[in-house]
Design a protein around this motif. Structure first.
Motif, PDB file in Angstrom:
ATOM      1  N   LEU A 134      -2.979   0.350   5.782  1.00 50.81           N
ATOM      2  CA  LEU A 134      -2.102   1.433   5.319  1.00 50.81           C
ATOM      3  C   LEU A 134      -2.791   2.285   4.255  1.00 50.81           C
ATOM      4  CD1 LEU A 134       1.317  -0.415   5.082  1.00 50.81           C
ATOM      5  CD2 LEU A 134       0.603   1.245   6.801  1.00 50.81           C
ATOM      6  N   GLY A 135      -3.440   1.622   3.299  1.00 43.85           N
ATOM      7  CA  GLY A 135      -4.135   2.357   2.247  1.00 43.85           C
ATOM      8  C   GLY A 135      -5.256   3.217   2.792  1.00 43.85           C
ATOM      9  N   ALA A 136      -6.034   2.675   3.704  1.00 47.58           N
ATOM     10  CA  ALA A 136      -7.135   3.439   4.309  1.00 47.58           C
ATOM     11  C   ALA A 136      -6.590   4.601   5.134  1.00 47.58           C
ATOM     12  CB  ALA A 136      -8.004   2.518   5.171  1.00 47.58           C
ATOM     13  N   SER A 137      -5.461   4.383   5.793  1.00 49.26           N
ATOM     14  CA  SER A 137      -4.830   5.456   6.572  1.00 49.26           C
ATOM     15  C   SER A 137      -4.385   6.591   5.654  1.00 49.26           C
ATOM     16  CB  SER A 137      -3.620   4.917   7.341  1.00 49.26           C
ATOM     17  OG  SER A 137      -4.021   3.951   8.280  1.00 49.26           O
ATOM     18  N   MET A 138      -3.832   6.238   4.509  1.00 50.37           N
ATOM     19  CA  MET A 138      -3.422   7.272   3.554  1.00 50.37           C
ATOM     20  C   MET A 138      -4.629   8.040   3.036  1.00 50.37           C
ATOM     21  SD  MET A 138      -0.213   5.691   1.447  1.00 50.37           S
ATOM     22  CE  MET A 138      -0.846   4.052   1.179  1.00 50.37           C
TER      23      MET A 138
END
Length: 114
Positions: free
Chosen positions: A10-14
């Protein structure tokens, strides 16, 4: 809830969305919407291939040798520590961050060529 999508993913996607996402004035631009999802989709597929799943529950179960441990239960947390789940998760976070950073770097290099 633990078991949903891995926080590292999720963090990398953001992070990718900061580069590829739409600006407020582009909110109605559906072509931009479609193209902005491609880098995140590529990251997602890389993640699934690399770690076998995108869910925290599945990954933690794999890291636990087939057993899922509830970290909130002291004796299960001890077993998770013995299985080095926390170290394995830290490695996963680092590898995911590096991959996303490489994706961003490649995009920047491509833009320089234009």
């Amino acid at each position: 809830m633990m078991g949903d999508t891995c926080g590292a993913l999720l963090g990398a996607s953001m992070m990718l969305s900061l580069k590829y996402g739409r600006e407020r004035e582009e909110i109605g631009n559906f072509e931009k919407l479609k193209s902005s999802g491609v880098p995140v989709a590529k990251l997602y597929k890389w993640f699934e291939k690399e770690f076998g799943s995108a869910t925290c529950h599945d990954i933690r179960t794999k890291f636990g040798g087939g057993a899922h441990y509830e970290f909130s239960i002291p004796w299960q947390r001890e077993l998770a520590e013995e299985a080095k789940i926390f170290e394995k998760c830290s490695d996963l976070v680092g590898r995911t961050a590096v991959h996303a950073a490489e994706m961003l770097w490649d995009a920047i290099e491509e833009e320089k060529k234009k």
